[in-house]
Structures are given as C-alpha cells and as structure tokens.
Design a protein around this motif. Structure first.
Motif, PDB file in Angstrom:
ATOM      1  N   GLU A 225       0.819  -1.213   0.000  1.00 15.77           N
ATOM      2  CA  GLU A 225       0.000   0.000   0.000  1.00 15.77           C
ATOM      3  C   GLU A 225       0.851   1.259   0.000  1.00 15.77           C
ATOM      4  OE1 GLU A 225      -2.995  -0.225   3.021  1.00 15.77           O
ATOM      5  OE2 GLU A 225      -3.461  -2.323   2.569  1.00 15.77           O
ATOM      6  N   ALA A 226       2.158   1.103  -0.231  1.00 13.77           N
ATOM      7  CA  ALA A 226       3.043   2.266  -0.272  1.00 13.77           C
ATOM      8  C   ALA A 226       4.315   1.919  -1.034  1.00 13.77           C
ATOM      9  CB  ALA A 226       3.392   2.721   1.150  1.00 13.77           C
ATOM     10  N   ILE A 259       6.856 -13.279  -2.891  1.00 13.28           N
ATOM     11  CA  ILE A 259       7.546 -13.211  -4.192  1.00 13.28           C
ATOM     12  C   ILE A 259       8.486 -12.006  -4.281  1.00 13.28           C
ATOM     13  CG2 ILE A 259       5.762 -14.489  -5.429  1.00 13.28           C
ATOM     14  CD1 ILE A 259       4.681 -11.813  -6.441  1.00 13.28           C
ATOM     15  N   VAL A 260       8.758 -11.348  -3.149  1.00 15.10           N
ATOM     16  CA  VAL A 260       9.727 -10.248  -3.124  1.00 15.10           C
ATOM     17  C   VAL A 260      10.881 -10.647  -2.226  1.00 15.10           C
ATOM     18  CG1 VAL A 260       8.023  -8.457  -3.619  1.00 15.10           C
ATOM     19  CG2 VAL A 260       8.468  -9.101  -1.237  1.00 15.10           C
ATOM     20  N   ARG A 261      11.991  -9.931  -2.343  1.00 18.68           N
ATOM     21  CA  ARG A 261      13.187 -10.245  -1.558  1.00 18.68           C
ATOM     22  C   ARG A 261      13.605  -9.059  -0.703  1.00 18.68           C
ATOM     23  NH1 ARG A 261      17.177 -12.071  -6.249  1.00 18.68           N
ATOM     24  NH2 ARG A 261      16.242 -10.184  -7.112  1.00 18.68           N
ATOM     25  N   LYS A 262      14.318  -9.357   0.354  1.00 19.02           N
ATOM     26  CA  LYS A 262      14.839  -8.306   1.228  1.00 19.02           C
ATOM     27  C   LYS A 262      15.748  -7.386   0.428  1.00 19.02           C
ATOM     28  CE  LYS A 262      17.318  -7.587   5.587  1.00 19.02           C
ATOM     29  NZ  LYS A 262      17.988  -8.245   6.748  1.00 19.02           N
ATOM     30  N   GLY A 263      15.541  -6.076   0.590  1.00 26.57           N
ATOM     31  CA  GLY A 263      16.331  -5.082  -0.129  1.00 26.57           C
ATOM     32  C   GLY A 263      15.703  -4.626  -1.441  1.00 26.57           C
ATOM     33  N   GLU A 264      14.670  -5.315  -1.886  1.00 22.58           N
ATOM     34  CA  GLU A 264      14.032  -4.982  -3.169  1.00 22.58           C
ATOM     35  C   GLU A 264      13.186  -3.713  -3.037  1.00 22.58           C
ATOM     36  OE1 GLU A 264      10.935  -7.060  -6.374  1.00 22.58           O
ATOM     37  OE2 GLU A 264      11.910  -8.273  -4.822  1.00 22.58           O
ATOM     38  N   LYS A 265      13.237  -2.856  -4.056  1.00 17.22           N
ATOM     39  CA  LYS A 265      12.405  -1.650  -4.090  1.00 17.22           C
ATOM     40  C   LYS A 265      11.009  -2.014  -4.583  1.00 17.22           C
ATOM     41  CE  LYS A 265      16.109   1.732  -4.729  1.00 17.22           C
ATOM     42  NZ  LYS A 265      16.643   2.817  -5.599  1.00 17.22           N
ATOM     43  N   ILE A 266      10.013  -1.532  -3.867  1.00 16.70           N
ATOM     44  CA  ILE A 266       8.624  -1.893  -4.128  1.00 16.70           C
ATOM     45  C   ILE A 266       7.819  -0.642  -4.483  1.00 16.70           C
ATOM     46  CG2 ILE A 266       6.533  -2.947  -3.165  1.00 16.70           C
ATOM     47  CD1 ILE A 266       8.816  -4.897  -3.573  1.00 16.70           C
ATOM     48  N   LYS A 267       6.913  -0.800  -5.451  1.00 18.83           N
ATOM     49  CA  LYS A 267       6.007   0.287  -5.809  1.00 18.83           C
ATOM     50  C   LYS A 267       4.631   0.047  -5.207  1.00 18.83           C
ATOM     51  CE  LYS A 267       8.193   1.563 -10.194  1.00 18.83           C
ATOM     52  NZ  LYS A 267       7.994   1.748 -11.661  1.00 18.83           N
ATOM     53  N   LYS A 268       3.924   1.108  -4.939  1.00 19.31           N
ATOM     54  CA  LYS A 268       2.570   1.014  -4.409  1.00 19.31           C
ATOM     55  C   LYS A 268       1.695   0.196  -5.359  1.00 19.31           C
ATOM     56  CE  LYS A 268      -1.205   3.967  -2.780  1.00 19.31           C
ATOM     57  NZ  LYS A 268      -1.660   5.372  -2.594  1.00 19.31           N
ATOM     58  N   GLY A 269       0.979  -0.780  -4.796  1.00 19.21           N
ATOM     59  CA  GLY A 269       0.125  -1.631  -5.606  1.00 19.21           C
ATOM     60  C   GLY A 269       0.797  -2.885  -6.121  1.00 19.21           C
ATOM     61  N   GLN A 270       2.121  -3.027  -5.904  1.00 21.19           N
ATOM     62  CA  GLN A 270       2.846  -4.209  -6.375  1.00 21.19           C
ATOM     63  C   GLN A 270       2.485  -5.419  -5.521  1.00 21.19           C
ATOM     64  OE1 GLN A 270       7.057  -3.583  -6.882  1.00 21.19           O
ATOM     65  NE2 GLN A 270       7.525  -5.770  -6.776  1.00 21.19           N
ATOM     66  N   ALA A 271       2.358  -6.582  -6.162  1.00 22.37           N
ATOM     67  CA  ALA A 271       2.052  -7.812  -5.432  1.00 22.37           C
ATOM     68  C   ALA A 271       3.263  -8.266  -4.634  1.00 22.37           C
ATOM     69  CB  ALA A 271       1.614  -8.902  -6.398  1.00 22.37           C
ATOM     70  N   ASN A 278      -7.231  -8.855  -6.384  1.00 22.71           N
ATOM     71  CA  ASN A 278      -8.618  -8.553  -6.045  1.00 22.71           C
ATOM     72  C   ASN A 278      -8.918  -7.148  -6.556  1.00 22.71           C
ATOM     73  OD1 ASN A 278     -11.072  -7.920  -4.902  1.00 22.71           O
ATOM     74  ND2 ASN A 278     -10.517  -8.521  -2.821  1.00 22.71           N
ATOM     75  N   PRO A 279      -9.814  -6.997  -7.550  1.00 23.00           N
ATOM     76  CA  PRO A 279     -10.083  -5.666  -8.100  1.00 23.00           C
ATOM     77  C   PRO A 279     -10.482  -4.635  -7.056  1.00 23.00           C
ATOM     78  CG  PRO A 279     -11.040  -7.345  -9.511  1.00 23.00           C
ATOM     79  CD  PRO A 279     -10.556  -8.053  -8.276  1.00 23.00           C
ATOM     80  N   ARG A 280     -11.185  -5.069  -6.013  1.00 22.73           N
ATOM     81  CA  ARG A 280     -11.582  -4.116  -4.977  1.00 22.73           C
ATOM     82  C   ARG A 280     -10.376  -3.631  -4.183  1.00 22.73           C
ATOM     83  NH1 ARG A 280     -16.935  -7.370  -3.126  1.00 22.73           N
ATOM     84  NH2 ARG A 280     -18.441  -6.299  -4.445  1.00 22.73           N
ATOM     85  N   LYS A 281      -9.402  -4.507  -3.966  1.00 23.60           N
ATOM     86  CA  LYS A 281      -8.190  -4.090  -3.261  1.00 23.60           C
ATOM     87  C   LYS A 281      -7.371  -3.155  -4.147  1.00 23.60           C
ATOM     88  CE  LYS A 281      -5.451  -4.098   0.262  1.00 23.60           C
ATOM     89  NZ  LYS A 281      -5.886  -3.532   1.562  1.00 23.60           N
ATOM     90  N   VAL A 282      -7.307  -3.438  -5.434  1.00 25.32           N
ATOM     91  CA  VAL A 282      -6.614  -2.547  -6.370  1.00 25.32           C
ATOM     92  C   VAL A 282      -7.288  -1.175  -6.370  1.00 25.32           C
ATOM     93  CG1 VAL A 282      -5.929  -2.171  -8.769  1.00 25.32           C
ATOM     94  CG2 VAL A 282      -5.871  -4.477  -7.807  1.00 25.32           C
ATOM     95  N   LEU A 283      -8.623  -1.168  -6.334  1.00 27.61           N
ATOM     96  CA  LEU A 283      -9.373   0.093  -6.270  1.00 27.61           C
ATOM     97  C   LEU A 283      -8.993   0.880  -5.022  1.00 27.61           C
ATOM     98  CD1 LEU A 283     -11.775   1.908  -7.247  1.00 27.61           C
ATOM     99  CD2 LEU A 283     -13.257   0.482  -5.828  1.00 27.61           C
ATOM    100  N   GLU A 284      -8.900   0.185  -3.899  1.00 29.41           N
ATOM    101  CA  GLU A 284      -8.560   0.828  -2.626  1.00 29.41           C
ATOM    102  C   GLU A 284      -7.145   1.400  -2.646  1.00 29.41           C
ATOM    103  OE1 GLU A 284      -7.396  -0.773   1.802  1.00 29.41           O
ATOM    104  OE2 GLU A 284      -9.085  -1.746   0.803  1.00 29.41           O
ATOM    105  N   VAL A 285      -6.203   0.665  -3.249  1.00 35.57           N
ATOM    106  CA  VAL A 285      -4.793   1.060  -3.196  1.00 35.57           C
ATOM    107  C   VAL A 285      -4.413   2.016  -4.325  1.00 35.57           C
ATOM    108  CG1 VAL A 285      -2.419   0.193  -3.319  1.00 35.57           C
ATOM    109  CG2 VAL A 285      -4.151  -1.091  -2.047  1.00 35.57           C
ATOM    110  N   LEU A 286      -4.873   1.736  -5.540  1.00 35.78           N
ATOM    111  CA  LEU A 286      -4.414   2.498  -6.708  1.00 35.78           C
ATOM    112  C   LEU A 286      -5.478   3.386  -7.345  1.00 35.78           C
ATOM    113  CD1 LEU A 286      -2.244  -0.203  -8.518  1.00 35.78           C
ATOM    114  CD2 LEU A 286      -1.447   1.711  -7.124  1.00 35.78           C
ATOM    115  N   GLY A 287      -6.752   3.120  -7.067  1.00 30.36           N
ATOM    116  CA  GLY A 287      -7.798   3.947  -7.654  1.00 30.36           C
ATOM    117  C   GLY A 287      -8.607   3.227  -8.716  1.00 30.36           C
ATOM    118  N   ARG A 288      -9.576   3.945  -9.293  1.00 25.31           N
ATOM    119  CA  ARG A 288     -10.588   3.349 -10.178  1.00 25.31           C
ATOM    120  C   ARG A 288     -10.018   2.856 -11.508  1.00 25.31           C
ATOM    121  NH1 ARG A 288     -14.577   5.465 -13.938  1.00 25.31           N
ATOM    122  NH2 ARG A 288     -16.421   4.111 -13.953  1.00 25.31           N
TER     123      ARG A 288
END
Length: 372
Positions: A225-226, A259-271, A278-288
């Motif tokens: 979420e960040a 599926i991520v590793r320690k030290g990896e840079k993550i973008k908001k909304g990335q699995a 879940n489309p509703r979770k994507v809506l909550e995190v990234l928008g419509r």
C-alpha cells in the motif's frame, strides 16, 4: 488430429505423454509418479494411480456443469439493460490499449500519432498506433451515455464490421459471448483426465471469483500500500510471513508464497505474494482506472489460459454496470442518505461519492453485502 477430426492435440498428448501426476476429486495431487503412457503401456501401479484423475473428470462433469449455467444467468441479468441509445456521448476518456488486435473496429478517445479523436481504427491504423506505444480507446466502461445505455462510438463496431443499430441489445450479445465458453472451461479438464496442476475448474473458479467479487475474496495476492524498500521478511507467529516495507508491515498468509526479496524496491500496488489480484483491493490502493484495467485483463486471462479468445470490448460491456457504482459520502441536496450505493448516472453535482465495484450477483439490487 491432422485431418481435422474431433481429436485435439491435447487429447493426443494425453495418450502419448506421461501424465507424471494427477489430481484426485478434492484436487489434491496423488503422490505417485506416473512415468509411462497409454500408448506405450505402463506398470499396473502407474495405471491404478491414474484412476483418481479419471474419477475427478467424471465427478466434475456430473456435478459442476450446473455452475456455469448459474454464472451465465447472473452475467445476463447484470448486462440485460445495456443497449445502444445514442450515436456519441462525447467523452474523450477511454482505456489504454497496446495490442493492435484490441484496437481494431474501435474509436480513438484521444488524438495520438496524428490520428484524431473518434478516428475509426483499421488494422493499418492499429499497427501504426502500436508502434507509437498504443493509444487510449473509447470503451463502454467509460461511456457517458445516460443510464445503462452506451453510445455507438464507445461500443465500436460489431464482429463483422457493422455499426450497431440504435436500441440494439449489446449487453445481451456480450453476456452471451462471455457466458457461452464457461461450460467449455469446466468440461475442458474432464478431457484432460485431471492432470496434476491443471485443475478442472481452476479457470472457471477464477472467472467466477472475478465476476461475483465475494466479500471474502479467496486466494488474493497481498499488495503493498506504499512505495518503499523491503526491510525484512520474517515468519509470523500465527503462520505465514510478515513483509516489512518502510514503516509498514504486510501479512502474507501461509496459503501464499512471498515473491519479493529483502532489499528490493517496491512500488505502491505491487504484489508481494502469489495469488489473484482482487479488483476491490486494487481500487482501494491504486484507484478506479487501474482497478478497471486489472479486472478486465484478469477476466481475459482466465479465458486465454483455457485456450479461449474473448474480445476486450465484450468484457468491458459486461463490466459497465459493475464498475460504475459509487458509495455516497455526502448526499448533498438529494434524497439519498450517506452510505447508500448509486450508479454513476444518478450522481448530482453537490454530492460527494467514492468509487466502488460490485459483482454480477448484485447487478440488480446493490446491498452492503454485495458492494464494498
């Protein structure tokens, strides 16, 4: 197979290839390695080990062909009122496409590469737009036609290249096109003999999950979420894993894999884990807009994974009443109350609303149980 009879390459592979592993009726892998095949022969132990897969196919065919019928009815009800009611709603908003096949016989939402807004996209224009990185295309999802109707420009042309007639039931046509292959999706695994890792209903169950959007969405991926960096990944005391990103902690249940590793840079909304978006979770995190795109693409993937091609426009037409729903935060001068859900076309200028997404089950009557 070569002369075009009923047999398929998959049927031939079933006979000539070694199944290796099969699933039982409850979709558990049978713990016996099968290294022979039906053509060359196999040991008695291997032959007996294939029987649970055969039984699984028979059970699925007998019990689960009713499920596609029920889903088809829900899809049809949700899209029943969607029909062509005007020539052009005037919107310049659409959905971004990069694949030329998904642009043909549709109209440009925004000027791109010298082609003007509302240009009808031919195969030649589609190929040129793809070279320029794609384009925003008119879509039933973003149509501004009143009610559940759509305009001709947002719908595009029919399969044969004809313009849809006024009042034509494009919702029924699209619902039928989306529903018809669902029985095939269930039956496909019957003909695969329950091969391990190829569950008979995995494609259908995934499709049903995306269209019905249950409140408890099983098997969903955990999303960050960040933006941030993975500081640590440690086992959770309740099972599963805790993924630490900046000051945030995200829990991955034991049913999914990190599926991520320690030290990896993550973008908001990335699995952060395996599982379905879940489309509703994507809506909550990234928008419509990202939620609409993810939902459309994942529905299409369920069909493609089963060897079935469905046009994006068909999916978007069925999605129109599902994604044009809003929760009222401030009713303004209207007669609605805070917390109610209304379709996009009933929003008044002085109202404050939050976008939502509903499933086909709630397509006719929206309730708090059906919509988040």
């Amino acid at each position: 197979v070569n002369i075009g009879a009923k047999g398929s390459v998959q049927n031939l592979r079933q006979i000539l290839g070694a199944p290796v592993a099969v699933s039982d009726v409850e979709d558990n892998i049978v713990p016996v390695l099968i290294d022979g095949n039906y053509a060359a022969g196999m040991p008695l132990t291997s032959y007996l080990a294939t029987m649970p897969g055969v039984r699984k196919g028979i059970v699925d065919r007998s019990l689960q062909t009713s499920e596609p019928g029920a889903l088809s009815k829900e899809i049809m009800i949700s899209a029943l009122s969607t029909r062509v009611i005007m020539d052009d709603c005037g919107t310049n908003k659409g959905i971004y496409e990069t694949n030329p096949e998904d642009m043909i016989d549709r109209y440009l939402a925004k000027t791109k590469a010298g082609y003007q807004h509302n240009t009808l996209i031919t195969p030649e224009i589609a190929a040129d737009l793809a070279k320029h990185g794609g384009a925003e295309i008119r879509s039933p999802v973003y149509c501004d036609a009143p009610g559940q109707g759509v305009c001709k420009k947002c719908y595009g042309l029919h399969m044969g290249g004809q313009e849809p007639e006024m009042q034509s039931s494009v919702g029924v046509l699209s619902a039928h096109a989306l529903s018809e292959p669902t029985t095939q999706m269930v039956m496909r695994t019957f003909h695969k003999g329950g091969l391990g890792g190829k569950s008979i209903t995995s494609g259908f169950l995934g499709l049903r999950r995306l269209l019905e959007l249950p409140e408890n969405f099983p098997g969903q991926a955990v999303l960050s979420e960040a933006d941030g960096k993975v500081n640590n990944i440690n086992k959770s005391p309740i099972g599963g894993w805790d993924v630490h990103i900046g000051d945030n902690k995200f829990y991955v249940p034991p049913t999914e894999k990190v599926i991520v590793r320690k030290g990896e840079k993550i973008k908001k909304g990335q699995a952060l884990s395996t599982g379905m978006y879940n489309p509703r979770k994507v809506l909550e995190v990234l928008g419509r807009d990202p939620a609409i795109k993810v939902m459309r693409d994942m529905i299409k993937d369920q069909y493609l994974d089963n060897g079935i091609k469905i046009k994006n426009r068909v999916i978007e037409t069925v999605m129109r009443p599902l994604v044009n729903v809003y929760r009222i935060d401030d009713p303004g001068s209207s007669n609605y109350v805070e917390g109610e859900y209304i379709p996009k076309w009933e929003i008044k200028p002085d109202m404050k609303v939050t976008p939502s997404i509903k499933g086909v089950v709630s397509a006719v009557t929206a309730t708090d149980r059906d919509i988040i």
